[in-house]
Design an enzyme around this catalytic site. Structure first.
Site, PDB file in Angstrom:
ATOM      1  N   GLY A 168       0.814  -1.211   0.000  1.00  0.00           N
ATOM      2  CA  GLY A 168       0.000   0.000   0.000  1.00  0.00           C
ATOM      3  C   GLY A 168       0.842   1.254   0.000  1.00  0.00           C
ATOM      4  O   GLY A 168       2.068   1.201   0.147  1.00  0.00           O
ATOM      5  N   PRO A 222       2.489   4.915   1.265  1.00  0.00           N
ATOM      6  CA  PRO A 222       3.076   5.295   2.561  1.00  0.00           C
ATOM      7  C   PRO A 222       2.021   5.914   3.479  1.00  0.00           C
ATOM      8  O   PRO A 222       1.137   6.642   3.034  1.00  0.00           O
ATOM      9  CB  PRO A 222       4.145   6.331   2.174  1.00  0.00           C
ATOM     10  CG  PRO A 222       4.431   6.085   0.730  1.00  0.00           C
ATOM     11  CD  PRO A 222       3.158   5.579   0.134  1.00  0.00           C
ATOM     12  N   THR A 271      -0.326   4.414   5.335  1.00  0.00           N
ATOM     13  CA  THR A 271      -1.644   3.787   5.447  1.00  0.00           C
ATOM     14  C   THR A 271      -1.740   2.820   6.623  1.00  0.00           C
ATOM     15  O   THR A 271      -2.806   2.251   6.851  1.00  0.00           O
ATOM     16  CB  THR A 271      -1.997   3.040   4.147  1.00  0.00           C
ATOM     17  OG1 THR A 271      -0.901   2.193   3.774  1.00  0.00           O
ATOM     18  CG2 THR A 271      -2.259   4.030   3.025  1.00  0.00           C
ATOM     19  N   GLY A 272      -0.652   2.596   7.368  1.00  0.00           N
ATOM     20  CA  GLY A 272      -0.730   1.795   8.589  1.00  0.00           C
ATOM     21  C   GLY A 272      -0.229   0.373   8.450  1.00  0.00           C
ATOM     22  O   GLY A 272      -0.660  -0.506   9.207  1.00  0.00           O
ATOM     23  N   THR A 285       2.863  -0.883   9.069  1.00  0.00           N
ATOM     24  CA  THR A 285       3.641  -1.245  10.260  1.00  0.00           C
ATOM     25  C   THR A 285       2.740  -1.369  11.476  1.00  0.00           C
ATOM     26  O   THR A 285       2.914  -2.270  12.308  1.00  0.00           O
ATOM     27  CB  THR A 285       4.729  -0.180  10.516  1.00  0.00           C
ATOM     28  OG1 THR A 285       5.547  -0.060   9.349  1.00  0.00           O
ATOM     29  CG2 THR A 285       5.592  -0.572  11.703  1.00  0.00           C
ATOM     30  N   HIS A 298      -9.661  35.333 -10.555  1.00  0.00           N
ATOM     31  CA  HIS A 298      -9.194  33.982 -10.883  1.00  0.00           C
ATOM     32  C   HIS A 298      -9.888  32.941 -10.013  1.00  0.00           C
ATOM     33  O   HIS A 298     -10.414  31.933 -10.526  1.00  0.00           O
ATOM     34  CB  HIS A 298      -7.677  33.922 -10.688  1.00  0.00           C
ATOM     35  CG  HIS A 298      -7.071  32.603 -11.035  1.00  0.00           C
ATOM     36  ND1 HIS A 298      -6.370  32.378 -12.196  1.00  0.00           N
ATOM     37  CD2 HIS A 298      -7.061  31.404 -10.372  1.00  0.00           C
ATOM     38  CE1 HIS A 298      -5.962  31.122 -12.241  1.00  0.00           C
ATOM     39  NE2 HIS A 298      -6.356  30.511 -11.137  1.00  0.00           N
ATOM     40  N   GLU A 299      -9.918  33.179  -8.698  1.00  0.00           N
ATOM     41  CA  GLU A 299     -10.523  32.198  -7.793  1.00  0.00           C
ATOM     42  C   GLU A 299     -12.036  32.148  -7.950  1.00  0.00           C
ATOM     43  O   GLU A 299     -12.632  31.063  -7.905  1.00  0.00           O
ATOM     44  CB  GLU A 299     -10.151  32.531  -6.339  1.00  0.00           C
ATOM     45  CG  GLU A 299      -8.665  32.459  -6.029  1.00  0.00           C
ATOM     46  CD  GLU A 299      -8.055  31.119  -6.368  1.00  0.00           C
ATOM     47  OE1 GLU A 299      -8.763  30.101  -6.331  1.00  0.00           O
ATOM     48  OE2 GLU A 299      -6.854  31.089  -6.689  1.00  0.00           O
ATOM     49  N   ASP A 326      -2.986  24.827 -12.430  1.00  0.00           N
ATOM     50  CA  ASP A 326      -4.207  24.415 -13.127  1.00  0.00           C
ATOM     51  C   ASP A 326      -3.871  23.758 -14.456  1.00  0.00           C
ATOM     52  O   ASP A 326      -4.467  22.740 -14.835  1.00  0.00           O
ATOM     53  CB  ASP A 326      -5.110  25.636 -13.364  1.00  0.00           C
ATOM     54  CG  ASP A 326      -5.522  26.306 -12.066  1.00  0.00           C
ATOM     55  OD1 ASP A 326      -5.616  25.601 -11.054  1.00  0.00           O
ATOM     56  OD2 ASP A 326      -5.750  27.527 -12.080  1.00  0.00           O
TER      57      ASP A 326
END
Length: 673
Positions: A208, A210, A212-213, A215, A431-432, A508
């Protein structure tokens, strides 16, 4: 502290000093010592002159020098001179009444010679190397200070009392937990599996992205089973000296068998499990390959009924050697993917247990705003929210803290001291708002939740946040196209209002191009290429590197199709903004005043009736916005017409090229006939 450090150093200093002194005494101490008085070296001619003058009183001849005493100016001193082949010297000494003698040195025995010239120096060097290695090993924290510990496994051994991890500490990975329950149950009750003839998987590979659990899952398995847990990183097997990595593998499995039942966890196993070189250039003496071969041998050598379970984790499964991942070694592969909406909500609640949080926190809303994040990202968001609460002087974390922490993780901290001119701020605002307006007008799009023009430390001068109402697992061609339309909305607003283009659309452009290219090369959404894969993706858990697998001619067609998709999206965004020009001005004016507006404020302005000219003038008292000129309003239309003319010319050119090729083919056919 200084006293303790000095005491630790004293034995080493004493050993080295004593050994050096002993060597010097043994090497040079057997030579006859000279008189303690100071001696003066004189030429042989001066020595003859002193003998003739009667100044010499005693003389002692040795193998390589002559030592004599003489009275000069009434004082007796010791002198030394070199030996000379002088047959008259004896008579001269007799005539001058000098007392003389010859000292014969006894030859050194062969045993003593070997001892002094070979054994003692070599032993001294070995001793010094041992002491230096011991000292360096202690300082580098490699345990024990044992010089002969090369090839020993440095695996850390944990038990439940130390880790304290169980499946209750793991959230958002229910499928992975279900797959690992069988391993725990086998370690608890192996008899019921033996009775039916089933065996526990020898190895379980956790795959999976990095964070994601992976270990954490391995530690939880050991905690649930209440067995020893060996943890080691794959990079710790790789040594400078060939053969030491294989020795460490042997030692690790030896320790595991002694403590069975137990769990062995190898993190980042791709460090030693890469595919072996098939080109024949490695020479067969590669340290990594020897380590891998030993690991394969050890996994074949232990019986699954012994109670030793091997867990490993990687985020690069595509580079692992097939011999390592086949059944019989790593029998089970468990995918530990990024959590979905419910998984993110559960992870947030797990990490919030140790944090003082208000009772009315809406974790579901936070989970919706964090699509695509890992468990480590969510833990960081909770911590950032707690830190913000402390900065604000609160004793509990509120909803606003978590919302702001999401923005900190995504875009960085606010840059409060950045001074932006009014003209540039106006461009940023339009723009936003262009992004937000295009997002809101399109159907089946995620609603706008926030618009801001406050600069961030990531370099963003503003951003628009949108959140999907539902979790999406697949996307249609239209939804991807709408996403590109939204990304082009900011640049489109700049072109319509200011008749210019700025650097603010760089991100963008990058994202829009990536989506459009994926539509063509990966998702098969263009009829021109039908159901053909045109790109390969490597390391998808690490961002994904792409490689085109098409001819040069096909690559040109791909580029053209990508440009067509983005151009169509660009025109669509311009049309949406032109149809909502009044709202574009009104919302941009409001944003310039407030700098940050919520999604509710945005939708209220978008849905209410347009303001009258008098109301608009009152609203624009502090920030004047120039109405678009006729040239500016027609800019998008002219741009589109030019593009259409260009497309027609291109089609005409293509048709001409096609007819030319057909004529050429006919000519070729005629020639062949």
């Amino acid at each position: 502290m200084e006293t303790g450090n000095n005491n630790n150093r004293r034995p080493l200093i004493y050993y080295l000093s004593g050994a050096l002194l002993l060597y010097i005494l043994l090497r040079f101490g057997l030579s006859p010592a000279l008189d303690n008085e100071s001696t003066k070296e004189v030429p042989y001619s001066q020595f003859i002159e002193m003998v003739d003058n009667g100044e010499v009183t005693e003389l002692q001849k040795e193998d390589y020098k002559t030592v004599f005493k003489a009275k000069v100016d009434g004082k007796e001193k010791t002198y030394v001179t070199g030996n000379w082949n002088d047959p008259d010297i004896t008579q001269r000494l007799i005539d001058s009444n000098v007392e003389f003698k010859r000292v014969i040195e006894e030859p050194m025995s062969p045993g003593m010679s070997i001892l002094l010239t070979s054994i003692i120096p070599i032993g001294f060097l070995i001793f010094m190397g041992y002491m230096m290695s011991r000292s360096l090993t202690k300082q580098m924290g490699k345990g024990g200070g044992d010089f002969m510990s090369f090839g020993k496994s440095k695996a850390k051994v944990y038990v439940k009392s130390k880790t304290g991890k169980t499946f209750n500490d793991v959230a958002g990975q229910e499928e992975a937990k279900d797959s690992l329950y069988e391993v725990v149950d086998f370690l608890h009750s192996p008899k019921k599996y033996r009775d039916i003839g089933a065996v526990c998987p020898k190895g379980v590979l956790l795959i999976g992205p990095p964070g994601t659990g992976k270990t954490l899952l391995a530690q939880a398995v050991a905690g649930e089973a209440n067995v020893p847990f060996f943890s080691i990183s794959g990079s710790e097997f790789v040594e400078m000296f060939v053969g030491l990595g294989a020795s460490k593998v042997r030692d690790l499995f030896k320790q595991a068998k002694e403590k069975a039942p137990c769990i062995v966890f190898i993190d980042e196993i791709d460090a030693i499990g890469k595919k072996r070189d098939t080109s024949g250039f490695s020479g067969g003496n590669d340290e990594r390959e020897q380590t891998l071969n030993q690991l394969l041998n050890e996994m074949d050598g232990f019986d699954a009924t012994e109670g030793v379970v091997l867990l490993a984790a990687t985020n690069r499964p595509e580079i692992l050697d097939p011999a390592l991942t086949r059944p019989g070694r790593f029998d089970r592969q468990i995918r530990v993917e990024l959590p979905d909406l419910k998984g993110r909500e559960a992870i947030l609640k797990v990490h919030a247990k140790d944090v003082k949080i208000k009772d009315n926190i809406d974790f579901e809303e936070i989970a919706r705003m964090t699509a695509g994040t890992s468990g480590a990202d969510l833990a960081n968001i909770i911590n950032e929210g707690a830190l913000r609460a402390v900065r604000e002087g609160r004793k509990e974390v509120i909803q606003e803290d978590l919302q702001e922490s999401i923005e900190v993780v995504i875009a960085g901290q606010q840059k409060k001291n950045t001074v932006i001119s009014d003209d540039q701020k106006k461009i940023i605002a339009y723009h936003e708002v262009g992004h937000a307006l295009v997002t809101a007008v399109q159907t089946n799009k995620k609603p706008v939740t926030k618009i801001t023009i406050v600069p961030r430390t990531s370099g963003a001068l503003g951003y628009t946040m949108s959140v999907d109402r539902d979790e999406k697992y697949i996307m249609t061609k239209q939804e991807l196209f709408n996403e590109i339309v939204t990304l082009t909305g900011g640049r489109s607003a700049e072109e319509i209002i200011f008749n210019t283009k700025t650097t603010g659309a760089s991100n963008d452009i990058e994202r829009a191009t990536k989506i459009a290219r994926s539509m063509v090369t990966t998702y098969g959404m263009e009829d021109d290429f039908d159901f053909v894969q045109l790109e390969e993706t490597y390391g998808r858990y690490l961002g994904g590197d792409r490689r085109l697998i098409a001819s040069t001619g096909t690559a040109d067609k791909i580029d053209q199709k990508v440009m067509e998709i983005i151009s169509q999206a660009h025109y669509r965004a311009i049309e949406i903004l032109k149809d909502n020009m009044d709202k574009l001005h009104e919302i941009a004016d409001y944003l310039l005043k407030k700098e940050t507006i919520t999604g509710k404020e945005f939708m209220d302005i978008l849905n209410r009736k347009p303001l009258s000219q008098a109301e608009l003038a009152d609203e624009s008292e502090n920030t004047k916005i120039e109405a678009p000129t006729e040239d500016t309003q027609d800019n998008a239309t002219e741009y589109k017409e030019k593009k259409e003319d260009s497309d027609k010319d291109l089609e005409s050119s293509n048709s001409d090229e096609t007819s030319d090729k057909e004529d050429s083919n006919k000519e070729d056919s005629t020639d062949e006939e």
